[in-house]
Design a protein around this motif. Structure first.
Motif, PDB file in Angstrom:
ATOM      1  N   PRO A  63     -43.573  26.272   1.001  1.00 29.55           N
ATOM      2  CA  PRO A  63     -44.386  27.118   0.127  1.00 29.55           C
ATOM      3  C   PRO A  63     -43.635  27.490  -1.141  1.00 29.55           C
ATOM      4  O   PRO A  63     -42.410  27.389  -1.204  1.00 29.55           O
ATOM      5  CB  PRO A  63     -44.679  28.352   0.987  1.00 29.55           C
ATOM      6  CG  PRO A  63     -43.734  28.307   2.121  1.00 29.55           C
ATOM      7  CD  PRO A  63     -43.285  26.889   2.292  1.00 29.55           C
ATOM      8  N   LYS A  64     -44.393  27.920  -2.126  1.00 29.47           N
ATOM      9  CA  LYS A  64     -43.803  28.304  -3.411  1.00 29.47           C
ATOM     10  C   LYS A  64     -42.724  29.372  -3.191  1.00 29.47           C
ATOM     11  O   LYS A  64     -42.915  30.292  -2.399  1.00 29.47           O
ATOM     12  CB  LYS A  64     -44.913  28.893  -4.294  1.00 29.47           C
ATOM     13  CG  LYS A  64     -44.540  29.011  -5.757  1.00 29.47           C
ATOM     14  CD  LYS A  64     -45.795  29.335  -6.573  1.00 29.47           C
ATOM     15  CE  LYS A  64     -45.554  29.558  -8.051  1.00 29.47           C
ATOM     16  NZ  LYS A  64     -44.308  30.065  -8.498  1.00 29.47           N
ATOM     17  N   GLY A  65     -41.608  29.188  -3.851  1.00 30.27           N
ATOM     18  CA  GLY A  65     -40.522  30.155  -3.702  1.00 30.27           C
ATOM     19  C   GLY A  65     -39.550  29.805  -2.591  1.00 30.27           C
ATOM     20  O   GLY A  65     -38.503  30.431  -2.463  1.00 30.27           O
ATOM     21  N   HIS A  66     -39.905  28.816  -1.775  1.00 36.19           N
ATOM     22  CA  HIS A  66     -38.977  28.339  -0.744  1.00 36.19           C
ATOM     23  C   HIS A  66     -38.289  27.070  -1.247  1.00 36.19           C
ATOM     24  O   HIS A  66     -38.926  26.221  -1.866  1.00 36.19           O
ATOM     25  CB  HIS A  66     -39.720  28.022   0.561  1.00 36.19           C
ATOM     26  CG  HIS A  66     -40.215  29.248   1.272  1.00 36.19           C
ATOM     27  ND1 HIS A  66     -40.481  29.266   2.615  1.00 36.19           N
ATOM     28  CD2 HIS A  66     -40.483  30.510   0.829  1.00 36.19           C
ATOM     29  CE1 HIS A  66     -40.901  30.482   2.975  1.00 36.19           C
ATOM     30  NE2 HIS A  66     -40.917  31.251   1.892  1.00 36.19           N
ATOM     31  N   HIS A  67     -36.999  26.951  -0.951  1.00 37.25           N
ATOM     32  CA  HIS A  67     -36.224  25.813  -1.437  1.00 37.25           C
ATOM     33  C   HIS A  67     -35.475  25.165  -0.288  1.00 37.25           C
ATOM     34  O   HIS A  67     -35.057  25.843   0.646  1.00 37.25           O
ATOM     35  CB  HIS A  67     -35.251  26.278  -2.530  1.00 37.25           C
ATOM     36  CG  HIS A  67     -35.948  26.893  -3.702  1.00 37.25           C
ATOM     37  ND1 HIS A  67     -36.323  26.169  -4.809  1.00 37.25           N
ATOM     38  CD2 HIS A  67     -36.384  28.164  -3.909  1.00 37.25           C
ATOM     39  CE1 HIS A  67     -36.952  26.967  -5.661  1.00 37.25           C
ATOM     40  NE2 HIS A  67     -36.999  28.190  -5.135  1.00 37.25           N
ATOM     41  N   LEU A  68     -35.305  23.836  -0.387  1.00 34.94           N
ATOM     42  CA  LEU A  68     -34.670  23.084   0.696  1.00 34.94           C
ATOM     43  C   LEU A  68     -33.240  22.709   0.323  1.00 34.94           C
ATOM     44  O   LEU A  68     -32.993  22.127  -0.730  1.00 34.94           O
ATOM     45  CB  LEU A  68     -35.468  21.805   0.993  1.00 34.94           C
ATOM     46  CG  LEU A  68     -36.935  22.000   1.355  1.00 34.94           C
ATOM     47  CD1 LEU A  68     -37.601  20.640   1.595  1.00 34.94           C
ATOM     48  CD2 LEU A  68     -37.081  22.893   2.594  1.00 34.94           C
ATOM     49  N   GLY A  69     -32.319  23.035   1.209  1.00 34.50           N
ATOM     50  CA  GLY A  69     -30.925  22.630   1.015  1.00 34.50           C
ATOM     51  C   GLY A  69     -30.530  21.660   2.109  1.00 34.50           C
ATOM     52  O   GLY A  69     -31.000  21.754   3.243  1.00 34.50           O
ATOM     53  N   PHE A  70     -29.657  20.731   1.768  1.00 31.70           N
ATOM     54  CA  PHE A  70     -29.305  19.632   2.672  1.00 31.70           C
ATOM     55  C   PHE A  70     -27.801  19.626   2.912  1.00 31.70           C
ATOM     56  O   PHE A  70     -27.012  19.900   2.008  1.00 31.70           O
ATOM     57  CB  PHE A  70     -29.722  18.305   2.031  1.00 31.70           C
ATOM     58  CG  PHE A  70     -29.679  17.117   2.956  1.00 31.70           C
ATOM     59  CD1 PHE A  70     -30.814  16.712   3.638  1.00 31.70           C
ATOM     60  CD2 PHE A  70     -28.501  16.397   3.138  1.00 31.70           C
ATOM     61  CE1 PHE A  70     -30.785  15.597   4.482  1.00 31.70           C
ATOM     62  CE2 PHE A  70     -28.456  15.295   3.985  1.00 31.70           C
ATOM     63  CZ  PHE A  70     -29.606  14.894   4.654  1.00 31.70           C
ATOM     64  N   ALA A  71     -27.389  19.301   4.133  1.00 32.41           N
ATOM     65  CA  ALA A  71     -25.967  19.076   4.422  1.00 32.41           C
ATOM     66  C   ALA A  71     -25.865  18.180   5.641  1.00 32.41           C
ATOM     67  O   ALA A  71     -26.750  18.176   6.497  1.00 32.41           O
ATOM     68  CB  ALA A  71     -25.236  20.394   4.668  1.00 32.41           C
ATOM     69  N   ALA A  72     -24.791  17.411   5.709  1.00 31.30           N
ATOM     70  CA  ALA A  72     -24.571  16.523   6.859  1.00 31.30           C
ATOM     71  C   ALA A  72     -23.086  16.502   7.171  1.00 31.30           C
ATOM     72  O   ALA A  72     -22.247  16.624   6.277  1.00 31.30           O
ATOM     73  CB  ALA A  72     -25.076  15.116   6.550  1.00 31.30           C
ATOM     74  N   HIS A  73     -22.770  16.348   8.452  1.00 32.22           N
ATOM     75  CA  HIS A  73     -21.356  16.425   8.822  1.00 32.22           C
ATOM     76  C   HIS A  73     -21.147  15.771  10.180  1.00 32.22           C
ATOM     77  O   HIS A  73     -21.991  15.903  11.071  1.00 32.22           O
ATOM     78  CB  HIS A  73     -20.924  17.899   8.883  1.00 32.22           C
ATOM     79  CG  HIS A  73     -19.440  18.102   8.951  1.00 32.22           C
ATOM     80  ND1 HIS A  73     -18.618  17.946   7.853  1.00 32.22           N
ATOM     81  CD2 HIS A  73     -18.625  18.451   9.976  1.00 32.22           C
ATOM     82  CE1 HIS A  73     -17.358  18.188   8.206  1.00 32.22           C
ATOM     83  NE2 HIS A  73     -17.338  18.494   9.489  1.00 32.22           N
ATOM     84  N   ASN A  74     -20.012  15.124  10.310  1.00 35.95           N
ATOM     85  CA  ASN A  74     -19.602  14.584  11.612  1.00 35.95           C
ATOM     86  C   ASN A  74     -18.552  15.510  12.202  1.00 35.95           C
ATOM     87  O   ASN A  74     -17.554  15.826  11.546  1.00 35.95           O
ATOM     88  CB  ASN A  74     -19.012  13.175  11.438  1.00 35.95           C
ATOM     89  CG  ASN A  74     -18.427  12.641  12.741  1.00 35.95           C
ATOM     90  OD1 ASN A  74     -17.353  13.051  13.174  1.00 35.95           O
ATOM     91  ND2 ASN A  74     -19.136  11.733  13.385  1.00 35.95           N
ATOM     92  N   SER A  75     -18.782  15.938  13.424  1.00 39.80           N
ATOM     93  CA  SER A  75     -17.731  16.683  14.129  1.00 39.80           C
ATOM     94  C   SER A  75     -17.854  16.412  15.617  1.00 39.80           C
ATOM     95  O   SER A  75     -18.968  16.203  16.129  1.00 39.80           O
ATOM     96  CB  SER A  75     -17.809  18.186  13.841  1.00 39.80           C
ATOM     97  OG  SER A  75     -19.005  18.743  14.310  1.00 39.80           O
ATOM     98  N   PHE A  76     -16.729  16.376  16.289  1.00 36.66           N
ATOM     99  CA  PHE A  76     -16.693  16.123  17.728  1.00 36.66           C
ATOM    100  C   PHE A  76     -17.468  14.841  18.058  1.00 36.66           C
ATOM    101  O   PHE A  76     -18.198  14.775  19.043  1.00 36.66           O
ATOM    102  CB  PHE A  76     -17.183  17.361  18.493  1.00 36.66           C
ATOM    103  CG  PHE A  76     -16.433  18.589  18.053  1.00 36.66           C
ATOM    104  CD1 PHE A  76     -15.183  18.870  18.565  1.00 36.66           C
ATOM    105  CD2 PHE A  76     -16.941  19.413  17.058  1.00 36.66           C
ATOM    106  CE1 PHE A  76     -14.457  19.956  18.107  1.00 36.66           C
ATOM    107  CE2 PHE A  76     -16.218  20.499  16.596  1.00 36.66           C
ATOM    108  CZ  PHE A  76     -14.970  20.767  17.127  1.00 36.66           C
TER     109      PHE A  76
END
Lengths: 164, 734
Positions: free
Chosen positions: B592-605
């Motif tokens: 919805p308007k005013g909501h923003h998407l952030g992305f991250a990726a990581h390898n652990s264990f």
């Protein structure tokens, strides 16, 4: 000597009147289901019902519950005779470490007693006094919703109509 | 590479080897290979084919779980592995928490411990083999007893079947225990799994929903006394003098005395002990840490990074040359504070010393240390120590440190009473050991084609290995005197400060992306703070730095954040695939308007995880509405538990990202309880969707990998919402 009802039984204690109900129940009456989490009424692990309402018993002096009726997780249901919320906790695989869950279930039971069909926001409001460090919140909410009045009514309807 | 990398796993393994404890394997021939008897229930008529399984005359199938259950679902997971091959439904098993024995060692550690998201990975084959071999013995015994070919028999949930006839496993125990197995029985193929890979309920859920699951704090034994310790405000300070008269006179109090970590107050109830402890007045010796506050801590880290004189880690290619040739060069600094674990169950241990023997009840991640610690502190033989594992009311690394057990033993010795030591929540928040604070600086270069070419990363802060070493050394080397152990611990501190990179200090800072030119430097700045493992360990802060930097680079190079990650993870195909799936999912999201998407990726264990955080910023407050978590952890044993662990990792990581921070003032932690060290609550908890990619490869870690991506995913979303790059945890808008 302070008298009160504990899970339907009349009991008495000579503990210091300032002693929190939690410790009287745990150490004197040896009911260990209610937990110590913070000692300051901040996390809800110690939640019991006092005359039907959820209370943070780590900050409730025993003097304040004289002649009142206390229900602990042990009084709500047993492994052989689960309360619907306890069955829902099993069904939805809610507990992780499990330490906070007695308090979560007692808070949820009091919430549903007062409001049998809470909205998502009402569940948030009713449960925000209880911390779960394992992050079981989405499942706690689902489990509560599954035994709310609407869900039960829907299930009953589904069974009647052969859709269960 | 010109450094010595000593990982905790190396350390733990070498410790156990040197201690003579490296015995990996399972006794499958009907008798234990170990000299010491198995600490299993001595039930009449029970058959114990190995350390994990007991078949009782009433056909109860008992499973002894060797890994500590702290919520990660390992009991259900390991019971599923055994049950799959033994052909017993894990939900029908009688589950027991194992005592201490070398047969219960973690094959990846070489000692009995739980951590590092290793349990399923470590036991995936061995526990299935234990189940399969036991089933084979039962079938062979049944064939002999019934005088029929083995091929005419099968099994079904604890029963041998022949056509429509069913015979309980227990009926063949007498013959089975006289048989030996020549070669390992074949394991099922994945296509034949009936429990592995399927959702099932948890074996511990009913006990935990009814208050009947026993945690350490619930243990009750005759004449039990309760202890509270008055601790120094500055960790590590010792007692100069103490005024204890008032405390001694209080109701229920039986003993007040000094121990290594402060003043112990013993009473007939916890409440009495706690009340009396408040009356103890202590004058503490001053220690160097007493001069430190948070600002100075961070300034010391900054100075160390500026000086640039650290231990060199991975060093490949020519970073300087690559940076000067890059078309986009970006540098930034990231901060992560000290954190407490704050498991819901405060630390506790119950110790009863009776003559030259002892019984101990506690929930602990490293049971191998228990007999040795008790033996050392109480001066009794280690083999006379009986350990009872309980459920752990949260672990998160905290219950890998055994200081609470040592304290409880000291108090039991001095008071000559059965003792339950309970830490208060204030003790828990303020005393550590803590997640180390970190200052990380990354300078990276990208060429005109959007290819990462240079990665120059440095981290300043403390290491967890020396403190872990100091804590566990006395247990790993029982024959070593206290003074020698202390000397070795000091040597190890110097070693980690000057010569070695503690792998966990920089793990996750540089491994995931394809940069031909890489330099990693570590500056150890040690302020004598007690430090230890904290859920996802180094990844808990390095992922924030790395994934924030990747996002900043993509923005600086005007490349889409997912495309940039895809282009630069060609050498990590499984991570690349997780990024691709998550990216495709994100492209379909319509916030919805005013909501923003952030992305991250990581390898652990060994597990790859990408997370998408849907965030809004309202009145200067960061609100996380939804988190989508995409992961590949190889073969899944219980999808629902994998989902639960991702949910839990997100909530634990989000708590740290939004609120988590301990502050030092004159060496003391200012925060004390949940009012000023807040936890995420239900009303702040996002909706969490988990998407599991089933790659069918060997199983990898699940308990920790959900945590690292969440802080950068939220920070990257906040950038989209506000244009602000938040580079310090917890995330706070300017």
């Amino acid at each position: 000597m302070i008298h009160f009802m504990l899970n339907g039984q009349s009991v008495q204690t000579d503990a210091d009147p300032d002693t929190p109900l939690l410790w009287v129940v745990r150490d004197h009456f040896k009911l260990k289901g209610s937990k110590f989490g913070c000692g300051a009424g901040l996390c809800g692990a110690c939640t019991m019902h006092v005359d039907g309402a959820a209370a943070k018993t780590c900050v409730t002096p025993i003097a304040a519950v004289a002649d009142k009726s206390i229900t602990t997780i042990e009084g709500l249901g047993t492994p052989e005779d689960l309360h619907p919320l306890q069955a829902a906790w099993h069904e939805h695989a809610v507990p992780q470490c499990g330490y906070c869950q007695s308090g979560q279930i007692m808070a949820a039971a009091a919430l549903l007693d007062a409001n049998p069909n809470p909205s998502s926001d009402e569940i948030d409001a009713g449960m925000s006094g209880n911390i779960c460090r394992c992050g079981c919140y989405p499942r706690i909410k689902r489990a509560i919703q599954s035994v709310s009045e609407n869900a039960l009514a829907y299930d009953a309807m589904a069974q009647t109509e052969g859709r269960a | 590479m010109n450094s010595v990398n000593v990982s905790r796993r190396h350390f733990l393994q070498s410790g156990a080897v040197a201690g003579g404890g490296l015995v990996v394997g399972f006794s499958l021939s009907g008798c234990s290979s170990a000299a010491a008897p198995l600490p299993v229930a001595n039930t009449k008529g029970a058959w114990t084919p190995n350390a994990f399984i007991q078949v009782l005359p009433d056909n109860t199938i008992r499973f002894y779980t060797a890994r500590s259950e702290m919520g990660q679902g390992v009991t259900t997971g390991l019971a599923t592995l055994v049950g799959e091959e033994l052909d017993v439904n894990p939900l029908d098993m009688d589950i027991r928490l194992a005592g201490v024995h070398e047969d219960y060692e973690n094959p990846l550690f070489g000692m009995q411990g739980t951590g590092g998201s290793t349990s399923i990975r470590a036991h995936y084959i061995p526990l299935r083999q234990a189940g399969a071999n036991t089933r084979a013995l039962i079938l062979e015994a049944a064939a002999r007893d019934m005088g029929v070919p083995r091929s005419s028999l099968s099994t079904d949930n604890g029963f041998v079947t022949q056509g429509d006839k069913r015979y309980p496993y227990a009926a063949f125990v007498e013959t089975a225990q006289s048989l030996a197995i020549d070669a390992d029985a074949p394991l099922k193929s994945a296509a034949d799994f009936q429990y592995i890979g399927r959702d099932s309920r948890r074996v511990d859920a009913i006990a935990k929903a009814t208050g009947t699951a026993q945690f350490g704090i619930d243990v009750d034994i005759p004449d039990l006394h309760y202890a509270v310790v008055v601790r120094p405000p500055v960790p590590g300070a010792t007692v100069r003098s103490a005024e204890v008269t008032a405390a001694r006179g209080m109701s229920g109090v039986t003993d007040v005395f000094e121990i290594g970590n402060g003043v112990a107050v013993v009473a007939q109830s916890f409440w009495q002990a706690k009340q009396a402890a408040a009356q103890v007045e202590v004058d503490w010796h001053s220690v160097a840490l007493g001069q430190l506050d948070t600002k100075a801590l961070r300034a010391d880290y900054t100075a160390a990074l500026d000086a640039g004189d650290g231990v060199e880690g991975p060093d490949e290619g020519d970073v300087e040359q690559a940076l000067s040739a890059a078309t986009t060069v970006h540098e930034a600094e990231y901060w992560a504070p000290l954190l407490a674990h704050a498991p819901m169950e405060p630390m506790n241990a119950t110790v009863w010393i009776d003559g030259d023997s002892a019984e101990v009840w506690t929930g602990i991640q490293f049971p191998f240390a228990v007999p040795a610690i008790i033996s050392r502190v109480a001066g009794i033989p280690a083999e006379k120590v009986q350990f009872h594992q309980t459920y752990l009311g949260g672990g998160f690394g905290r219950r890998g440190s055994v200081n609470y057990l040592r304290e409880a033993t000291e108090i039991a010795v001095q008071s000559s009473k059965p003792i339950q030591l309970v830490w208060t929540r204030e003790d828990d928040i303020q005393q550590g050991p803590f997640r180390p604070a970190s200052l990380m600086r990354i300078k990276a270069g990208v060429d005109a084609d959007g290819q990462l070419t240079a990665w120059d990363a440095a981290r300043a802060g403390g290491n967890i290995s020396p403190d872990s070493f100091r804590t566990l050394l006395p247990a790993a080397f029982p024959w070593m005197g206290d003074a020698v152990a202390e000397g070795v611990a000091q040597l190890s501190e110097m070693y980690f400060e000057k010569f070695a990179t503690d792998d966990s200090s920089t793990e996750g800072l540089f491994e995931d992306y394809d940069h031909a030119n890489t330099r990693v430097t570590h500056m150890t700045v040690d302020h004598d703070l007690p430090l230890t493992f904290w859920r996802s360990v180094g990844h808990s802060y390095t992922a924030f730095a790395k994934e924030s930097m990747i996002d900043e680079l993509a923005a600086a190079a005007s490349v889409d954040e997912v495309a940039f990650r895809l282009q630069n993870t060609q050498n990590s195909p499984r991570l690349n695939n997780v990024i691709r799936v998550a990216g495709e999912h994100m492209a379909k999201m319509n916030p919805p308007k005013g909501h923003h998407l952030g992305f991250a990726a990581h390898n652990s264990f060994h597990t790859d995880v990408a997370e998408i955080a849907e965030v809004s910023v309202e009145n200067g407050q960061i609100r996380v509405h939804k988190v989508t978590c995409v992961l590949d952890c190889g073969q899944v044993v219980n999808p629902d538990i994998v989902r639960a662990q991702m949910e839990g990792g997100v909530v634990y990581g989000l708590t740290a990202a939004l609120y988590g921070g301990l502050n030092l003032e004159a060496g003391a932690i200012k925060e004390s309880n949940f009012h000023d060290y807040p936890m995420l609550r239900m009303n702040e908890s996002p909706e969490i969707e988990v998407i599991i990619i089933d790659s069918g490869t060997e199983p990898t870690g699940v308990g920790e990998p959900g945590l690292p991506p969440i802080a950068p995913a939220v920070a990257n979303a906040v950038f989209k919402a506000t244009g602000q790059r938040l580079r310090s945890l917890p995330l706070q808008l300017a």
